[in-house]
Design a protein around this motif. Structure first.
Motif, PDB file in Angstrom:
ATOM      1  N   GLN A 112       0.816  -1.219   0.000  1.00  0.00           N
ATOM      2  CA  GLN A 112       0.000   0.000   0.000  1.00  0.00           C
ATOM      3  C   GLN A 112       0.846   1.263   0.000  1.00  0.00           C
ATOM      4  O   GLN A 112       0.488   2.261  -0.603  1.00  0.00           O
ATOM      5  CB  GLN A 112      -0.929  -0.015   1.214  1.00  0.00           C
ATOM      6  CG  GLN A 112      -2.048  -1.041   1.128  1.00  0.00           C
ATOM      7  CD  GLN A 112      -2.884  -1.091   2.389  1.00  0.00           C
ATOM      8  OE1 GLN A 112      -2.474  -0.594   3.440  1.00  0.00           O
ATOM      9  NE2 GLN A 112      -4.065  -1.701   2.293  1.00  0.00           N
ATOM     10  N   LYS A 133      -1.324 -15.548   0.125  1.00  0.00           N
ATOM     11  CA  LYS A 133      -2.742 -15.913   0.088  1.00  0.00           C
ATOM     12  C   LYS A 133      -2.906 -17.426   0.086  1.00  0.00           C
ATOM     13  O   LYS A 133      -3.779 -17.977   0.789  1.00  0.00           O
ATOM     14  CB  LYS A 133      -3.393 -15.299  -1.152  1.00  0.00           C
ATOM     15  CG  LYS A 133      -4.890 -15.500  -1.230  1.00  0.00           C
ATOM     16  CD  LYS A 133      -5.459 -14.808  -2.464  1.00  0.00           C
ATOM     17  CE  LYS A 133      -6.958 -14.992  -2.554  1.00  0.00           C
ATOM     18  NZ  LYS A 133      -7.515 -14.313  -3.765  1.00  0.00           N
ATOM     19  N   SER A 163     -10.650 -13.487   8.260  1.00  0.00           N
ATOM     20  CA  SER A 163     -10.510 -12.026   8.203  1.00  0.00           C
ATOM     21  C   SER A 163      -9.236 -11.626   7.477  1.00  0.00           C
ATOM     22  O   SER A 163      -9.223 -10.646   6.708  1.00  0.00           O
ATOM     23  CB  SER A 163     -10.500 -11.469   9.628  1.00  0.00           C
ATOM     24  OG  SER A 163     -10.258 -10.091   9.629  1.00  0.00           O
ATOM     25  N   SER A 211      -7.790 -13.351   5.083  1.00  0.00           N
ATOM     26  CA  SER A 211      -8.041 -13.569   3.654  1.00  0.00           C
ATOM     27  C   SER A 211      -8.840 -12.412   3.057  1.00  0.00           C
ATOM     28  O   SER A 211      -8.592 -11.992   1.919  1.00  0.00           O
ATOM     29  CB  SER A 211      -8.797 -14.888   3.449  1.00  0.00           C
ATOM     30  OG  SER A 211      -8.030 -15.991   3.874  1.00  0.00           O
ATOM     31  N   SER A 212      -9.791 -11.894   3.830  1.00  0.00           N
ATOM     32  CA  SER A 212     -10.577 -10.746   3.350  1.00  0.00           C
ATOM     33  C   SER A 212      -9.690  -9.520   3.161  1.00  0.00           C
ATOM     34  O   SER A 212      -9.857  -8.763   2.190  1.00  0.00           O
ATOM     35  CB  SER A 212     -11.698 -10.432   4.350  1.00  0.00           C
ATOM     36  OG  SER A 212     -12.586 -11.522   4.471  1.00  0.00           O
ATOM     37  N   LYS A 213      -8.738  -9.307   4.071  1.00  0.00           N
ATOM     38  CA  LYS A 213      -7.812  -8.186   3.919  1.00  0.00           C
ATOM     39  C   LYS A 213      -6.972  -8.327   2.656  1.00  0.00           C
ATOM     40  O   LYS A 213      -6.730  -7.349   1.936  1.00  0.00           O
ATOM     41  CB  LYS A 213      -6.903  -8.096   5.136  1.00  0.00           C
ATOM     42  CG  LYS A 213      -7.585  -7.618   6.397  1.00  0.00           C
ATOM     43  CD  LYS A 213      -6.597  -7.543   7.550  1.00  0.00           C
ATOM     44  CE  LYS A 213      -7.288  -7.085   8.834  1.00  0.00           C
ATOM     45  NZ  LYS A 213      -6.329  -7.033   9.971  1.00  0.00           N
ATOM     46  N   ARG A 238      -7.813  -9.970  -0.090  1.00  0.00           N
ATOM     47  CA  ARG A 238      -8.673  -9.711  -1.249  1.00  0.00           C
ATOM     48  C   ARG A 238      -8.947  -8.220  -1.417  1.00  0.00           C
ATOM     49  O   ARG A 238      -8.959  -7.708  -2.544  1.00  0.00           O
ATOM     50  CB  ARG A 238      -9.987 -10.490  -1.094  1.00  0.00           C
ATOM     51  CG  ARG A 238      -9.852 -11.987  -1.293  1.00  0.00           C
ATOM     52  CD  ARG A 238     -11.220 -12.632  -1.458  1.00  0.00           C
ATOM     53  NE  ARG A 238     -12.015 -12.498  -0.236  1.00  0.00           N
ATOM     54  CZ  ARG A 238     -12.025 -13.375   0.761  1.00  0.00           C
ATOM     55  NH1 ARG A 238     -11.262 -14.469   0.678  1.00  0.00           N
ATOM     56  NH2 ARG A 238     -12.785 -13.199   1.824  1.00  0.00           N
ATOM     57  N   SER A 239      -9.171  -7.529  -0.309  1.00  0.00           N
ATOM     58  CA  SER A 239      -9.410  -6.078  -0.396  1.00  0.00           C
ATOM     59  C   SER A 239      -8.183  -5.353  -0.936  1.00  0.00           C
ATOM     60  O   SER A 239      -8.308  -4.431  -1.762  1.00  0.00           O
ATOM     61  CB  SER A 239      -9.762  -5.535   0.995  1.00  0.00           C
ATOM     62  OG  SER A 239     -10.936  -6.126   1.486  1.00  0.00           O
ATOM     63  N   THR A 240      -7.009  -5.771  -0.498  1.00  0.00           N
ATOM     64  CA  THR A 240      -5.776  -5.143  -0.990  1.00  0.00           C
ATOM     65  C   THR A 240      -5.596  -5.416  -2.479  1.00  0.00           C
ATOM     66  O   THR A 240      -5.209  -4.518  -3.250  1.00  0.00           O
ATOM     67  CB  THR A 240      -4.565  -5.689  -0.214  1.00  0.00           C
ATOM     68  OG1 THR A 240      -4.763  -5.456   1.180  1.00  0.00           O
ATOM     69  CG2 THR A 240      -3.285  -5.012  -0.665  1.00  0.00           C
ATOM     70  N   GLU A 241      -5.893  -6.656  -2.901  1.00  0.00           N
ATOM     71  CA  GLU A 241      -5.788  -6.986  -4.325  1.00  0.00           C
ATOM     72  C   GLU A 241      -6.761  -6.149  -5.154  1.00  0.00           C
ATOM     73  O   GLU A 241      -6.412  -5.677  -6.240  1.00  0.00           O
ATOM     74  CB  GLU A 241      -6.045  -8.477  -4.531  1.00  0.00           C
ATOM     75  CG  GLU A 241      -4.930  -9.378  -4.040  1.00  0.00           C
ATOM     76  CD  GLU A 241      -5.243 -10.841  -4.230  1.00  0.00           C
ATOM     77  OE1 GLU A 241      -4.298 -11.650  -4.286  1.00  0.00           O
ATOM     78  OE2 GLU A 241      -6.447 -11.188  -4.307  1.00  0.00           O
ATOM     79  N   ASP A 242      -7.975  -5.963  -4.638  1.00  0.00           N
ATOM     80  CA  ASP A 242      -8.963  -5.149  -5.360  1.00  0.00           C
ATOM     81  C   ASP A 242      -8.509  -3.693  -5.445  1.00  0.00           C
ATOM     82  O   ASP A 242      -8.662  -3.044  -6.500  1.00  0.00           O
ATOM     83  CB  ASP A 242     -10.322  -5.225  -4.657  1.00  0.00           C
ATOM     84  CG  ASP A 242     -10.947  -6.604  -4.753  1.00  0.00           C
ATOM     85  OD1 ASP A 242     -10.531  -7.362  -5.644  1.00  0.00           O
ATOM     86  OD2 ASP A 242     -11.828  -6.917  -3.928  1.00  0.00           O
ATOM     87  N   ALA A 243      -7.937  -3.181  -4.348  1.00  0.00           N
ATOM     88  CA  ALA A 243      -7.470  -1.783  -4.363  1.00  0.00           C
ATOM     89  C   ALA A 243      -6.327  -1.602  -5.350  1.00  0.00           C
ATOM     90  O   ALA A 243      -6.290  -0.614  -6.109  1.00  0.00           O
ATOM     91  CB  ALA A 243      -7.023  -1.380  -2.958  1.00  0.00           C
TER      92      ALA A 243
END
Length: 292
Positions: A163, A181, A259, A261-263, A265-270
């Protein structure tokens, strides 16, 4: 027994197998055989730290210093040997200790004595096999939680560096995040296998009752087939409490990994959105230059 040796087993799925007079635990890398009066542990080469940790738990926190607990000459004093089979209390003794009819103790005194027993921990004296299972479960649970926390720190560092853009090349950072991941998914599968193995035993009252190996010797008449439901519920209470506690630990670890894994995925989307924005800008510039 083949389940305890990987080359002879078609799967390495975690398992707690309960049989009459024996329990088999397969939680890689720790495998154990629990008998009424002893605990046999199988670990791979170089895993002596697991044995030392398990030994300390079996001694109920006794701090063994300047001594090797696995030397043949090493022996514990009677005060230290808290969970040795010789120290087990005959479970039949509690049933014969009946107050006399002429007892004048009133109800308030009874409640007062019970609370004193709870405060001094005199109310519970688990059989050796349950202590052994509790120690093995605690060792396996702590290893899983330590591995999950270590992985969580590594993933947090990777996400933070991605980030902030402090890594050398975004493609390398994304590849590292994809590898992490996969590691999180693998860790989640390990913890879910642990929880699944315990739930299989918790769903079977007969297996829970058979975990009381000492009771099979001291009270064999209670385990004659078919065993009444009443007896199964009574005998399964203590093992159920032990396993339920570690199921909760496992579920907490699963939630933490989910949770994480969700972080990821969110980082990959961003990151994907940022790359799309840059691509759109390049396309706009290219179109503008072409028109000019």
């Amino acid at each position: 027994m083949r389940r305890l040796v990987t080359p002879f087993s078609n799967t390495n799925e975690p398992a707690l197998i309960v049989r009459r007079h024996v329990m088999l635990l397969n939680f890689d890398p720790l495998r154990a055989i629990v008998l009424r009066d002893r605990l046999l542990v199988l670990v791979p080469d170089g895993a002596d730290s697991i044995l030392i940790s398990l030994e300390k738990r079996m001694r109920r926190g006794t701090d063994i210093t300047n001594e090797d607990p696995f030397e043949e000459e090493y022996t514990l004093s009677e005060e230290e040997n808290v969970v040795h089979p010789a120290k087990k209390v005959d479970l039949n003794e509690t049933s014969t200790d009946v107050p006399s009819e002429g007892s004048s103790r009133d109800e308030n005194d009874q409640f007062h004595d019970e609370w004193e027993d709870i405060d001094t921990m005199n109310w519970t004296k688990m059989a050796f096999e349950l202590v052994a299972v509790d120690c093995v479960m605690q060792c396996v649970s702590s290893m899983l939680l330590d591995d999950a926390q270590t992985l969580e720190h590594i993933v947090a560092e990777a996400i933070d560096s991605l980030q902030k853009g402090t890594t050398d090349g975004s493609s390398h950072a994304q590849d590292r995040l994809r590898i992490l991941k996969d590691d999180v998914k693998s860790m989640e599968s390990r913890v879910q296998g642990f929880v699944r193995a315990l739930n299989l035993v918790l769903d079977d009252d007969e297996d829970l009752a058979l975990m009381n190996l000492s009771r099979l010797i001291t009270n064999p008449e209670r385990f004659i087939q078919p065993v009444p439901e009443e007896v199964l519920h009574e005998e399964s209470d203590e093992p159920e409490l032990i396993l339920e506690a570690y199921v909760q630990h496992g579920l907490s670890a699963v939630n933490a990994l989910d949770s994480l894994s969700s972080k990821i995925r969110s980082t990959e989307d961003a990151v994907s959105m940022k790359l799309d924005s840059i691509r759109n800008r390049l396309l706009y510039i290219n179109t503008f230059v072409s028109l000019v």
